[in-house]
Design a protein around this motif. Structure first.
Motif, PDB file in Angstrom:
ATOM      1  N   TRP A   1       0.804  -1.208   0.000  1.00 22.01           N
ATOM      2  CA  TRP A   1       0.000   0.000   0.000  1.00 22.01           C
ATOM      3  C   TRP A   1       0.846   1.270   0.000  1.00 22.01           C
ATOM      4  O   TRP A   1       0.467   2.256  -0.644  1.00 22.01           O
ATOM      5  CB  TRP A   1      -0.985  -0.023   1.159  1.00 22.01           C
ATOM      6  CG  TRP A   1      -2.131  -0.940   0.884  1.00 22.01           C
ATOM      7  CD1 TRP A   1      -2.249  -2.247   1.253  1.00 22.01           C
ATOM      8  CD2 TRP A   1      -3.307  -0.632   0.142  1.00 22.01           C
ATOM      9  NE1 TRP A   1      -3.426  -2.762   0.793  1.00 22.01           N
ATOM     10  CE2 TRP A   1      -4.104  -1.790   0.107  1.00 22.01           C
ATOM     11  CE3 TRP A   1      -3.778   0.519  -0.488  1.00 22.01           C
ATOM     12  CZ2 TRP A   1      -5.339  -1.834  -0.528  1.00 22.01           C
ATOM     13  CZ3 TRP A   1      -5.010   0.471  -1.122  1.00 22.01           C
ATOM     14  CH2 TRP A   1      -5.767  -0.693  -1.139  1.00 22.01           C
ATOM     15  N   LYS A   2       1.962   1.259   0.685  1.00 26.48           N
ATOM     16  CA  LYS A   2       2.814   2.458   0.702  1.00 26.48           C
ATOM     17  C   LYS A   2       3.454   2.681  -0.667  1.00 26.48           C
ATOM     18  O   LYS A   2       3.576   3.816  -1.123  1.00 26.48           O
ATOM     19  CB  LYS A   2       3.894   2.358   1.783  1.00 26.48           C
ATOM     20  CG  LYS A   2       3.341   2.456   3.183  1.00 26.48           C
ATOM     21  CD  LYS A   2       2.708   3.812   3.423  1.00 26.48           C
ATOM     22  CE  LYS A   2       2.259   3.932   4.860  1.00 26.48           C
ATOM     23  NZ  LYS A   2       1.928   5.293   5.251  1.00 26.48           N
ATOM     24  N   ILE A   3       3.856   1.610  -1.334  1.00 29.13           N
ATOM     25  CA  ILE A   3       4.404   1.756  -2.689  1.00 29.13           C
ATOM     26  C   ILE A   3       3.315   2.267  -3.624  1.00 29.13           C
ATOM     27  O   ILE A   3       3.555   3.168  -4.432  1.00 29.13           O
ATOM     28  CB  ILE A   3       5.007   0.422  -3.181  1.00 29.13           C
ATOM     29  CG1 ILE A   3       6.288   0.113  -2.404  1.00 29.13           C
ATOM     30  CG2 ILE A   3       5.277   0.477  -4.688  1.00 29.13           C
ATOM     31  CD1 ILE A   3       6.823  -1.286  -2.614  1.00 29.13           C
ATOM     32  N   LEU A   4       2.115   1.711  -3.524  1.00 30.32           N
ATOM     33  CA  LEU A   4       1.008   2.189  -4.343  1.00 30.32           C
ATOM     34  C   LEU A   4       0.759   3.675  -4.089  1.00 30.32           C
ATOM     35  O   LEU A   4       0.604   4.451  -5.032  1.00 30.32           O
ATOM     36  CB  LEU A   4      -0.260   1.384  -4.061  1.00 30.32           C
ATOM     37  CG  LEU A   4      -1.522   1.878  -4.772  1.00 30.32           C
ATOM     38  CD1 LEU A   4      -1.355   1.824  -6.286  1.00 30.32           C
ATOM     39  CD2 LEU A   4      -2.733   1.081  -4.318  1.00 30.32           C
ATOM     40  N   TYR A   5       0.719   4.076  -2.835  1.00 31.75           N
ATOM     41  CA  TYR A   5       0.479   5.475  -2.506  1.00 31.75           C
ATOM     42  C   TYR A   5       1.563   6.360  -3.122  1.00 31.75           C
ATOM     43  O   TYR A   5       1.273   7.371  -3.760  1.00 31.75           O
ATOM     44  CB  TYR A   5       0.417   5.671  -0.984  1.00 31.75           C
ATOM     45  CG  TYR A   5       0.114   7.103  -0.598  1.00 31.75           C
ATOM     46  CD1 TYR A   5      -1.194   7.568  -0.606  1.00 31.75           C
ATOM     47  CD2 TYR A   5       1.128   7.982  -0.253  1.00 31.75           C
ATOM     48  CE1 TYR A   5      -1.486   8.881  -0.278  1.00 31.75           C
ATOM     49  CE2 TYR A   5       0.845   9.292   0.068  1.00 31.75           C
ATOM     50  CZ  TYR A   5      -0.456   9.739   0.061  1.00 31.75           C
ATOM     51  OH  TYR A   5      -0.734  11.049   0.378  1.00 31.75           O
TER      52      TYR A   5
ATOM     53  N   MET B   1      -0.922   4.439 -16.095  1.00 26.97           N
ATOM     54  CA  MET B   1       0.207   5.306 -15.755  1.00 26.97           C
ATOM     55  C   MET B   1       1.078   5.571 -16.981  1.00 26.97           C
ATOM     56  O   MET B   1       1.535   6.699 -17.194  1.00 26.97           O
ATOM     57  CB  MET B   1       1.033   4.692 -14.620  1.00 26.97           C
ATOM     58  CG  MET B   1       0.317   4.691 -13.287  1.00 26.97           C
ATOM     59  SD  MET B   1       1.228   3.841 -11.991  1.00 26.97           S
ATOM     60  CE  MET B   1       2.508   5.039 -11.654  1.00 26.97           C
ATOM     61  N   ALA B   2       1.302   4.557 -17.800  1.00 28.56           N
ATOM     62  CA  ALA B   2       2.106   4.724 -19.018  1.00 28.56           C
ATOM     63  C   ALA B   2       1.405   5.673 -19.987  1.00 28.56           C
ATOM     64  O   ALA B   2       2.045   6.558 -20.568  1.00 28.56           O
ATOM     65  CB  ALA B   2       2.350   3.374 -19.679  1.00 28.56           C
ATOM     66  N   ALA B   3       0.101   5.519 -20.157  1.00 27.28           N
ATOM     67  CA  ALA B   3      -0.654   6.400 -21.057  1.00 27.28           C
ATOM     68  C   ALA B   3      -0.617   7.844 -20.568  1.00 27.28           C
ATOM     69  O   ALA B   3      -0.454   8.774 -21.367  1.00 27.28           O
ATOM     70  CB  ALA B   3      -2.091   5.911 -21.182  1.00 27.28           C
TER      71      ALA B   3
ATOM     72  N   SER C   1      -7.938   0.039 -10.205  1.00 24.32           N
ATOM     73  CA  SER C   1      -7.104  -0.353 -11.344  1.00 24.32           C
ATOM     74  C   SER C   1      -5.966  -1.294 -10.924  1.00 24.32           C
ATOM     75  O   SER C   1      -5.464  -2.046 -11.753  1.00 24.32           O
ATOM     76  CB  SER C   1      -6.559   0.879 -12.071  1.00 24.32           C
ATOM     77  OG  SER C   1      -5.589   1.555 -11.319  1.00 24.32           O
ATOM     78  N   VAL C   2      -5.587  -1.258  -9.662  1.00 27.73           N
ATOM     79  CA  VAL C   2      -4.612  -2.240  -9.164  1.00 27.73           C
ATOM     80  C   VAL C   2      -5.258  -3.622  -9.177  1.00 27.73           C
ATOM     81  O   VAL C   2      -4.665  -4.593  -9.641  1.00 27.73           O
ATOM     82  CB  VAL C   2      -4.147  -1.893  -7.731  1.00 27.73           C
ATOM     83  CG1 VAL C   2      -3.312  -3.020  -7.137  1.00 27.73           C
ATOM     84  CG2 VAL C   2      -3.379  -0.600  -7.715  1.00 27.73           C
TER      85      VAL C   2
ATOM     86  N   LEU D   1      -3.526  -0.640 -13.794  1.00 26.48           N
ATOM     87  CA  LEU D   1      -2.836   0.538 -13.255  1.00 26.48           C
ATOM     88  C   LEU D   1      -1.639   0.953 -14.094  1.00 26.48           C
ATOM     89  O   LEU D   1      -1.511   2.120 -14.469  1.00 26.48           O
ATOM     90  CB  LEU D   1      -2.388   0.299 -11.815  1.00 26.48           C
ATOM     91  CG  LEU D   1      -1.549   1.440 -11.212  1.00 26.48           C
ATOM     92  CD1 LEU D   1      -2.372   2.709 -11.090  1.00 26.48           C
ATOM     93  CD2 LEU D   1      -0.968   1.043  -9.874  1.00 26.48           C
ATOM     94  N   PHE D   2      -0.741   0.038 -14.396  1.00 31.77           N
ATOM     95  CA  PHE D   2       0.485   0.429 -15.083  1.00 31.77           C
ATOM     96  C   PHE D   2       0.219   0.861 -16.519  1.00 31.77           C
ATOM     97  O   PHE D   2       0.899   1.746 -17.035  1.00 31.77           O
ATOM     98  CB  PHE D   2       1.542  -0.664 -14.987  1.00 31.77           C
ATOM     99  CG  PHE D   2       2.024  -0.835 -13.576  1.00 31.77           C
ATOM    100  CD1 PHE D   2       2.698   0.191 -12.931  1.00 31.77           C
ATOM    101  CD2 PHE D   2       1.786  -2.005 -12.876  1.00 31.77           C
ATOM    102  CE1 PHE D   2       3.129   0.052 -11.615  1.00 31.77           C
ATOM    103  CE2 PHE D   2       2.215  -2.154 -11.558  1.00 31.77           C
ATOM    104  CZ  PHE D   2       2.888  -1.116 -10.929  1.00 31.77           C
TER     105      PHE D   2
END
Length: 109
Positions: A65-69, A96-98, A86-87, A92-93
């Motif tokens: 969760w901390k990495i996600l945050y 984020m790339a888009a 999205s996780v 999610l990734f």
């Protein structure tokens, strides 16, 4: 494979997404914004999911969760519901790339 003690319970023991458990996160912990968690609310959520003496589970949940945050919070420090979903759905990734490509295109203009 990602199930561990002290987790959110959003996946059941067979790896199926449980929408009611997902929504419960926000009903219980999202006090500032109904569709997002602040850093403090995320900490409360993590503490609320701890099982007694499950130190490995505590570390696993805290790390995830901390990495996600850190990676996905918005400019206001909010971890939004759509981002968290999205996780769970695996997108999610890609999102984020888009966003990064879109941001780069706008900065080049």
């Amino acid at each position: 494979m990602a199930k561990h003690g002290s987790d959110s319970g959003v996946y059941d023991e067979h790896g199926r997404f449980v929408n009611s458990k997902f929504e419960e996160i926000f009903h219980k912990y999202a006090r500032t914004h109904p569709d997002a968690l602040t850093a403090d609310e995320l900490n409360e959520f993590l503490k609320g999911n701890r099982e007694p003496k499950d130190y490995g589970g505590w570390i696993g949940g805290l790390s995830e969760w901390k990495i996600l945050y850190y990676l996905a919070k918005d400019k206001d420090g909010l971890l939004k519901k759509d981002t968290i979903r999205s996780v769970y759905d695996g997108s999610l990734f890609e999102k984020m790339a888009a966003e990064k490509i879109n941001k780069k295109k706008h900065s080049e203009k």
